[in-house]
Write an enzyme that holds these catalytic residues in place. Structure first.
Site, PDB file in Angstrom:
ATOM      1  N   GLU A   7       0.780  -1.250   0.067  1.00 61.93           N
ATOM      2  CA  GLU A   7       0.057  -0.098   0.028  1.00 61.93           C
ATOM      3  C   GLU A   7       0.971   1.417  -0.140  1.00 61.93           C
ATOM      4  O   GLU A   7       0.641   2.334  -0.475  1.00 61.93           O
ATOM      5  CB  GLU A   7      -0.874  -0.031   1.280  1.00 61.93           C
ATOM      6  CG  GLU A   7      -2.333   0.737   1.062  1.00 61.93           C
ATOM      7  CD  GLU A   7      -3.460   0.642   2.106  1.00 61.93           C
ATOM      8  OE1 GLU A   7      -2.927  -0.056   3.042  1.00 61.93           O
ATOM      9  OE2 GLU A   7      -4.457   0.856   1.772  1.00 61.93           O
ATOM     10  N   HIS A  37       5.110 -27.075   1.053  1.00 65.04           N
ATOM     11  CA  HIS A  37       4.373 -28.142   0.161  1.00 65.04           C
ATOM     12  C   HIS A  37       3.455 -27.457  -0.516  1.00 65.04           C
ATOM     13  O   HIS A  37       2.273 -28.116  -1.181  1.00 65.04           O
ATOM     14  CB  HIS A  37       3.644 -29.255   1.024  1.00 65.04           C
ATOM     15  CG  HIS A  37       4.554 -29.745   1.987  1.00 65.04           C
ATOM     16  ND1 HIS A  37       5.019 -31.017   1.853  1.00 65.04           N
ATOM     17  CD2 HIS A  37       5.095 -29.107   3.245  1.00 65.04           C
ATOM     18  CE1 HIS A  37       5.794 -31.089   3.220  1.00 65.04           C
ATOM     19  NE2 HIS A  37       5.711 -30.148   4.063  1.00 65.04           N
ATOM     20  N   LYS A  87     -13.511   2.148  -5.193  1.00 64.00           N
ATOM     21  CA  LYS A  87     -14.426   2.789  -4.585  1.00 64.00           C
ATOM     22  C   LYS A  87     -15.837   3.771  -5.104  1.00 64.00           C
ATOM     23  O   LYS A  87     -16.762   3.558  -5.175  1.00 64.00           O
ATOM     24  CB  LYS A  87     -13.687   3.697  -3.226  1.00 64.00           C
ATOM     25  CG  LYS A  87     -13.229   2.922  -2.197  1.00 64.00           C
ATOM     26  CD  LYS A  87     -12.950   3.948  -1.038  1.00 64.00           C
ATOM     27  CE  LYS A  87     -11.928   2.989   0.117  1.00 64.00           C
ATOM     28  NZ  LYS A  87     -11.293   3.921   0.976  1.00 64.00           N
TER      29      LYS A  87
END
Ligand code: PA5
Length: 429
Positions: free
Chosen positions: A284, A305, A420
């Site tokens: 960010e 794994h 947004k």
């Protein structure tokens, strides 16, 4: 305390030359943190906040947490928040407490999944001793606002309006915002988030300190760790400042060795959310203007794994930053009960931590030596509130230097507005 170990970096990286090359630039940026004349400098309050923190506010946090636990017998706390108002808090709680034997159960409302929130509502409906901590600096973020709407209703149903008011603490801007207005209207207690401290830098402020106090964590020790790391990273000389060494090396690996991805590797599930915090902190803060190193996380040995194959043998587009613990919170000596029936007699009388540590060191060696993947190792002596505060501060300082070297403002996040705008337009806000 944490220690930067560069033994597994890469033979091609001559650290002394690299540090000399960056020293002048680093010094200029370091000085600018004091003169505060760069884009974003108004958000560097976290660099001094723990030194000026109001002692009476800390005592008030401790006293409300005691009131909740002792007088009101609170056993379940719903923490509502997202991004910097959630990830670092969970990182602190997970790093400082045992996994299962906890006095207070924390539940989190950090998404807007209908199934998650509805199921959580059902679960919390069954609990008789519930409180809510809601954290939102802006007070307008959709996820926490929506969850608060849902769950405050639950508190009202359980405890009536006076009882509900006593069971909410809102942590938000001191002077403005929707959450503050709600808190005033419904008589909730509040703690302020300083103006000049952004979400992902705010855990050693009421954002993290109050939830941690409720969880039973020694918040004074956490503040001391934060302060000590600020002191230890206050030297402009790279050779004397391990946070700057880390910042400069990641920039060098990115720019000169074309490593576009950083993998945060942990070997303790207690550190998983800390690595999630690092993912947020770096992504960010640095992912701007088509720049930045993409951070991903790899919790080991689980991920050996899965993504482990790629890390050993895949395309060399990444470097690793491994968090290595020296002393676990708990350990168990393995019995020799099966003798060699399971073919594992070589673990007889070893502890689980010894084996996990051998797996960690072997992986770091295999990735860095055979796999030729540069590995930066951070050794942590043990899991405790002091070390959480120290690491949180150390990485924040490293990030601030790293992002400025990259040439971006570390403290904003303009990119998150795009979705947004579309979302609120569709929702007809
Ligand atoms: O680091 C940040 O600034 C963000 O991740 C914010 O913390 C996040 O968007 C939540 O914002 P707010 O606390 O205003 O609800």
């Amino acid at each position: 305390m944490i220690k930067l170990n560069l033994k597994y970096l890469n033979k091609q990286v001559d650290t002394k030359n690299v540090f000399d090359e960056y020293q002048e630039k680093c010094k200029k940026i370091h000085d600018s943190f004091k003169t505060k004349k760069f884009p974003g400098s108004e958000m560097t309050g976290w660099m001094t906040y723990p030194n000026v923190i109001d002692e009476s506010m800390i005592e008030n946090m401790i006293s409300i947490s005691k009131e909740w636990i002792k007088d009101k017998n609170i056993k379940n706390v719903l923490l509502i928040g997202i991004g910097g108002s959630f990830i670092g808090v969970k990182a602190a709680i997970d790093m400082c407490l045992p996994y299962f034997n906890r006095e207070i159960n924390f539940y989190y409302a950090n998404n807007i999944s209908s199934s998650y929130l509805t199921d959580l509502y059902k679960k919390l409906s069954e609990k008789t001793n519930l409180a809510i901590i809601v954290v939102s600096k802006s007070g307008t973020t959709l996820e926490p606002a929506l969850a608060l709407r849902m769950f405050y209703k639950l508190l009202l149903e359980k405890y009536g309006s006076e009882g509900a008011s006593e069971r909410v603490v809102a942590i938000t801007d001191a002077n403005k915002g929707t959450l503050l207005k709600l808190a005033n209207k419904y008589n909730w207690r509040t703690f302020p988030i300083p103006d000049d401290v952004g979400g992902r830098f705010s855990v050693v402020s009421p954002v993290g300190l109050f939830p941690c106090a409720v969880a039973g964590i020694d918040i004074k020790s956490m503040i001391n760790g934060f302060k000590d790391a600020l002191k230890d990273t206050s030297n402009a000389s790279i050779s004397k400042n391990s946070a700057y060494q880390y910042a400069i090396l990641r920039n060098y690996l990115h720019k000169k060795m074309k490593k576009d991805v950083e993998v945060f590797v942990t070997y303790e599930p207690q550190l998983f959310y800390f690595s999630e915090h690092l993912k947020q902190l770096f992504a960010e803060s640095e992912g701007k203007n088509s720049k930045g190193i993409l951070p991903i996380v790899a919790p080991m040995t689980t991920d050996l794994h899965s993504v482990g194959q790629y890390l050993q043998d895949g395309k060399k587009i990444f470097f690793e930053t491994s968090l290595l613990l020296n002393k676990p919170m708990f350990d168990t000596k393995l019995s020799s009960f099966f003798e060699d029936d399971d073919g594992l007699s070589f673990v007889n009388n070893k502890t689980v931590f010894e084996i996990n540590n051998v797996a960690a060191v072997s992986t770091i060696e295999a990735h860095s030596i055979e796999g030729n993947v540069p590995n930066i190792v951070l050794e942590i002596d043990e899991m405790n509130p002091y070390n959480f505060g120290y690491m949180y501060s150390w990485f924040s300082k490293a990030l601030a230097m790293s992002a400025r070297i990259l040439g971006v403002n570390p403290f904003n996040q303009p990119g998150v507005e795009n979705y947004k705008n579309r979302m609120f337009a569709k929702l007809k806000k």
